[in-house]
Design an enzyme around this catalytic site. Structure first.
Site, PDB file in Angstrom:
ATOM      1  N   TYR A 102       0.826  -1.217   0.000  1.00 25.58           N
ATOM      2  CA  TYR A 102       0.000   0.000   0.000  1.00 25.58           C
ATOM      3  C   TYR A 102       0.856   1.262   0.000  1.00 25.58           C
ATOM      4  O   TYR A 102       0.646   2.173  -0.805  1.00 25.58           O
ATOM      5  CB  TYR A 102      -0.918  -0.012   1.214  1.00 25.58           C
ATOM      6  CG  TYR A 102      -1.830   1.185   1.279  1.00 25.58           C
ATOM      7  CD1 TYR A 102      -2.877   1.333   0.369  1.00 25.58           C
ATOM      8  CD2 TYR A 102      -1.646   2.174   2.252  1.00 25.58           C
ATOM      9  CE1 TYR A 102      -3.716   2.433   0.425  1.00 25.58           C
ATOM     10  CE2 TYR A 102      -2.481   3.275   2.316  1.00 25.58           C
ATOM     11  CZ  TYR A 102      -3.516   3.401   1.395  1.00 25.58           C
ATOM     12  OH  TYR A 102      -4.344   4.498   1.448  1.00 25.58           O
ATOM     13  N   LYS A 143       1.075   4.123  -3.105  1.00 28.29           N
ATOM     14  CA  LYS A 143       0.704   5.526  -2.967  1.00 28.29           C
ATOM     15  C   LYS A 143       1.898   6.442  -3.206  1.00 28.29           C
ATOM     16  O   LYS A 143       1.745   7.560  -3.731  1.00 28.29           O
ATOM     17  CB  LYS A 143       0.082   5.773  -1.595  1.00 28.29           C
ATOM     18  CG  LYS A 143      -1.307   5.155  -1.427  1.00 28.29           C
ATOM     19  CD  LYS A 143      -2.309   5.727  -2.415  1.00 28.29           C
ATOM     20  CE  LYS A 143      -3.729   5.259  -2.126  1.00 28.29           C
ATOM     21  NZ  LYS A 143      -4.731   5.831  -3.050  1.00 28.29           N
TER      22      LYS A 143
END
Length: 245
Positions: A163, A167
């Site tokens: 994750y 990002k």
């Protein structure tokens, strides 16, 4: 009337973002990968008295869905004023760098990075027709590489291998895009909605969807003198609202 497309807008922060745009008299194309859920979300907004909203089926994991959505939107409007790339996934936690399966990395990047890129590229021509086009990519405070290297940061120990890196990659793409569009009226920014109570984190966050959506809308409605290529994060750096990359 200005127009906005929000991906992943049938629930949570995306849905509240749609509501707040409607309050500002935008025409909202509510992006949803599921037709029924999209229609249900629009029906709820209609019941609240908002009429300038309709569902647009778009699954950012499927190129054919993105381009179908682009064709359908072009049949309705020749101009798109705002694109909010909100759809995203976590990939599930915990995620260690040593043990997280490569398949998880691929799954998360497919939505959080490649889906955003393909969606942005598909709708860029409609955005270019707007007088003051805006692109907002919804990121995470966890995308700050600078803060992740600072042991005093409040989220220093919250590290998700897939994750976080997805990002951070999204942020990097946004910087490049903003640079390429720097001589135009475009504003391209990333927004950390904050640690918000949603299904995404099993409602563990202290923030509200109303607060999170307001941050997104604020970046999407910047005036012509507003900044571009910024990482907005009230959560990371509340004093300035600008996070280090």
């Amino acid at each position: 009337m200005k127009t906005v497309l929000i991906t992943g807008a049938n629930k949570s922060i995306g849905f509240e973002t749609a509501r707040q745009f409607l309050k500002l008299d935008y025409y909202v194309y509510l992006g949803s990968r599921d037709l029924v859920k999209g229609e249900q979300a629009v029906a709820q907004l209609h019941a609240e008295g908002f009429t300038n909203v309709e569902p647009l089926i778009i699954d950012v994991n499927r190129p054919e869905s993105i381009h179908s959505a682009r064709q359908k939107l072009a049949e309705k409007t020749k101009t798109l004023d705002v694109l909010v790339n909100n759809a995203g996934i976590s990939g599930g936690f915990p995620q260690t760098a040593a043990d997280t399966a490569v398949s998880t990395f691929k799954e998360v990047f497919e939505t959080n990075v490649f889906g955003v890129i393909e969606t942005t590229q598909a709708f860029l021509d409609l955005l270019k027709q707007a007088a003051e086009p805006r692109i907002v990519n919804v990121t995470s405070g966890l995308a700050s590489l600078t803060l992740h290297n600072d042991p005093s940061w409040k989220y220093y120990h919250v590290k998700g291998a897939a994750y976080t890196t997805s990002k951070a990659a999204l942020n990097a793409y946004s910087i490049v895009l903003a640079y390429e569009l720097r001589e135009t009226a475009f504003k391209v920014n990333v927004v950390d909605p904050g640690y918000t109570a949603t299904d995404f984190n099993h409602h563990s966050g202290p923030g509200t969807v109303e607060e999170a959506a307001a941050r997104v809308v604020r970046a999407a409605t910047l005036g012509k003198d507003g900044p571009t290529s910024q990482f907005f994060s009230d959560d990371n750096v509340p004093d300035s609202g600008i996070s280090p990359w």
